[in-house]
Scaffold this motif. Sequence first.
Motif, PDB file in Angstrom:
ATOM      1  N   LEU A  87      11.788  50.386   8.393  1.00 24.80           N
ATOM      2  CA  LEU A  87      10.577  50.823   7.696  1.00 24.80           C
ATOM      3  C   LEU A  87      10.054  52.158   8.218  1.00 24.80           C
ATOM      4  O   LEU A  87       9.515  52.973   7.474  1.00 24.80           O
ATOM      5  CB  LEU A  87       9.500  49.738   7.898  1.00 24.80           C
ATOM      6  CG  LEU A  87       8.149  49.915   7.248  1.00 24.80           C
ATOM      7  CD1 LEU A  87       8.256  49.833   5.730  1.00 24.80           C
ATOM      8  CD2 LEU A  87       7.178  48.839   7.744  1.00 24.80           C
ATOM      9  N   SER A  88      10.192  52.359   9.525  1.00 29.78           N
ATOM     10  CA  SER A  88       9.635  53.562  10.142  1.00 29.78           C
ATOM     11  C   SER A  88      10.630  54.715  10.026  1.00 29.78           C
ATOM     12  O   SER A  88      11.738  54.647  10.568  1.00 29.78           O
ATOM     13  CB  SER A  88       9.307  53.255  11.618  1.00 29.78           C
ATOM     14  OG  SER A  88       9.484  54.392  12.426  1.00 29.78           O
ATOM     15  N   GLY A 111      13.225  51.464   4.309  1.00 35.11           N
ATOM     16  CA  GLY A 111      12.377  50.656   3.444  1.00 35.11           C
ATOM     17  C   GLY A 111      11.952  49.357   4.094  1.00 35.11           C
ATOM     18  O   GLY A 111      12.161  49.135   5.292  1.00 35.11           O
TER      19      GLY A 111
HETATM   20  C1  LIG Z   1       9.556  45.927  18.145  1.00 34.79           C
HETATM   21  S1  LIG Z   1      10.433  47.034  17.095  1.00 34.79           S
HETATM   22  C2  LIG Z   1      12.091  46.433  17.295  1.00 34.79           C
HETATM   23  C3  LIG Z   1      13.112  47.461  16.944  1.00 34.79           C
HETATM   24  C4  LIG Z   1      14.558  47.054  17.282  1.00 34.79           C
HETATM   25  N1  LIG Z   1      14.949  45.853  16.611  1.00 34.79           N
HETATM   26  C5  LIG Z   1      14.707  46.914  18.772  1.00 34.79           C
HETATM   27  O1  LIG Z   1      14.945  45.774  19.241  1.00 34.79           O
HETATM   28  O2  LIG Z   1      14.597  47.918  19.494  1.00 34.79           O
HETATM   29  C6  LIG Z   1       9.987  46.457  15.468  1.00 34.79           C
HETATM   30  C7  LIG Z   1      10.632  47.271  14.366  1.00 34.79           C
HETATM   31  O3  LIG Z   1      10.506  46.565  13.128  1.00 34.79           O
HETATM   32  C8  LIG Z   1      10.302  47.493  12.101  1.00 34.79           C
HETATM   33  N2  LIG Z   1       9.688  46.781  10.967  1.00 34.79           N
HETATM   34  C9  LIG Z   1       8.531  46.074  10.979  1.00 34.79           C
HETATM   35  N3  LIG Z   1       8.287  45.579   9.747  1.00 34.79           N
HETATM   36  C10 LIG Z   1       9.306  45.985   8.947  1.00 34.79           C
HETATM   37  C11 LIG Z   1       9.598  45.811   7.574  1.00 34.79           C
HETATM   38  N4  LIG Z   1       8.797  45.098   6.780  1.00 34.79           N
HETATM   39  N5  LIG Z   1      10.733  46.367   7.075  1.00 34.79           N
HETATM   40  C12 LIG Z   1      11.568  47.070   7.884  1.00 34.79           C
HETATM   41  N6  LIG Z   1      11.337  47.283   9.197  1.00 34.79           N
HETATM   42  C13 LIG Z   1      10.216  46.737   9.727  1.00 34.79           C
HETATM   43  C14 LIG Z   1       9.390  48.529  12.748  1.00 34.79           C
HETATM   44  O4  LIG Z   1       9.350  49.728  12.038  1.00 34.79           O
HETATM   45  C15 LIG Z   1       9.991  48.640  14.143  1.00 34.79           C
HETATM   46  O5  LIG Z   1      10.971  49.638  14.202  1.00 34.79           O
END
Ligand SMILES: C[S@@+](CC[C@H](N)C(=O)[O-])C[C@H]1O[C@@H](n2cnc3c(N)ncnc32)[C@H](O)[C@@H]1O
Length: 259
Positions: A87-88, A111
């Motif tokens: 998403l980001s 997305g």
């Molecule tokens: C705590 S980080 C974890 C990132 C990665 N999985 C890691 O372990 O390093 C949470 C991630 O989830 C993504 N995220 C949260 N809600 C989302 C959504 N609805 N769709 C896609 N990505 C999402 C955020 O943008 C963020 O990059």
Amino acid sequence: MTQNMIDEVRTYWDRRPCNIRHSNAPVGSIEYFEQVEARKYFVEPHIPTFADFNRWRGKRVLELGCGIGTDAVNFARAGARYTAVELSSKSMELARRRFTLLGLQGTFYHGNIEELSSLVPLERYDLVYSFGVIHHTPRPERVIQNVLKYLGPDSEFRLMLYATMSWKNTMIAAGFDQPEAQSGCPIAVAYSREEVQTLLSGMEVFEYSQAHIFPYVVEKYVKFEYELQPWFKAMPKEMFHALERAFGWHGLIKARLPR
Ligand SMILES: C[S@@+](CC[C@H](N)C(=O)[O-])C[C@H]1O[C@@H](n2cnc3c(N)ncnc32)[C@H](O)[C@@H]1O
């Protein structure tokens, strides 16, 4: 309303992508990414074990919420056919750059995973993987409904969701801690073992375990010094690990379609 919440979630992770401060090297350099990875797996050694990167050589892996791509590059390096959704845009930009720098192949979609099937062509994946993501989105049940469309009879869904019955959650409730490194995280939900099964309706949870208690003094940790909190320092390692298995913040879940 929900769109506003998704925008808030995106803004939060764009402002400070997950693990972005794991290195002091120039952001986006090879040295930076090497240090981010070393620190991540030093502090969270259960991740490589849980993801089991080498198992997915030649297999199709779909990651939901890849962040800046630390697990992503490990799947790709191990030879997986790797696809991610994030998403980001800030996070995804770094993940893409990392793949380019390392000469790795991957497909990235920008997305919302609640709308997965309108983003990623419907195909079966051997592994759908999501570490610490689904508890941050406003409609997690939509994500799960979508994931079901990408699983075949032999596929696995491995995910991490925060655990209610945990040291961290207890400290948050008591006002000693917060869910993420940066304050103001718009959504961070913890799940009990039973709530995990309810969320994953239509799937069979065949393994559940808990891991990870962060043991360091935060003021030192941000300066890359690893000093244990005095109450953990006093504890034999085996005792600390027993505590992590019972009260770890990371609920490590393996699920599949019912057999
Ligand atoms: C705590 S980080 C974890 C990132 C990665 N999985 C890691 O372990 O390093 C949470 C991630 O989830 C993504 N995220 C949260 N809600 C989302 C959504 N609805 N769709 C896609 N990505 C999402 C955020 O943008 C963020 O990059």
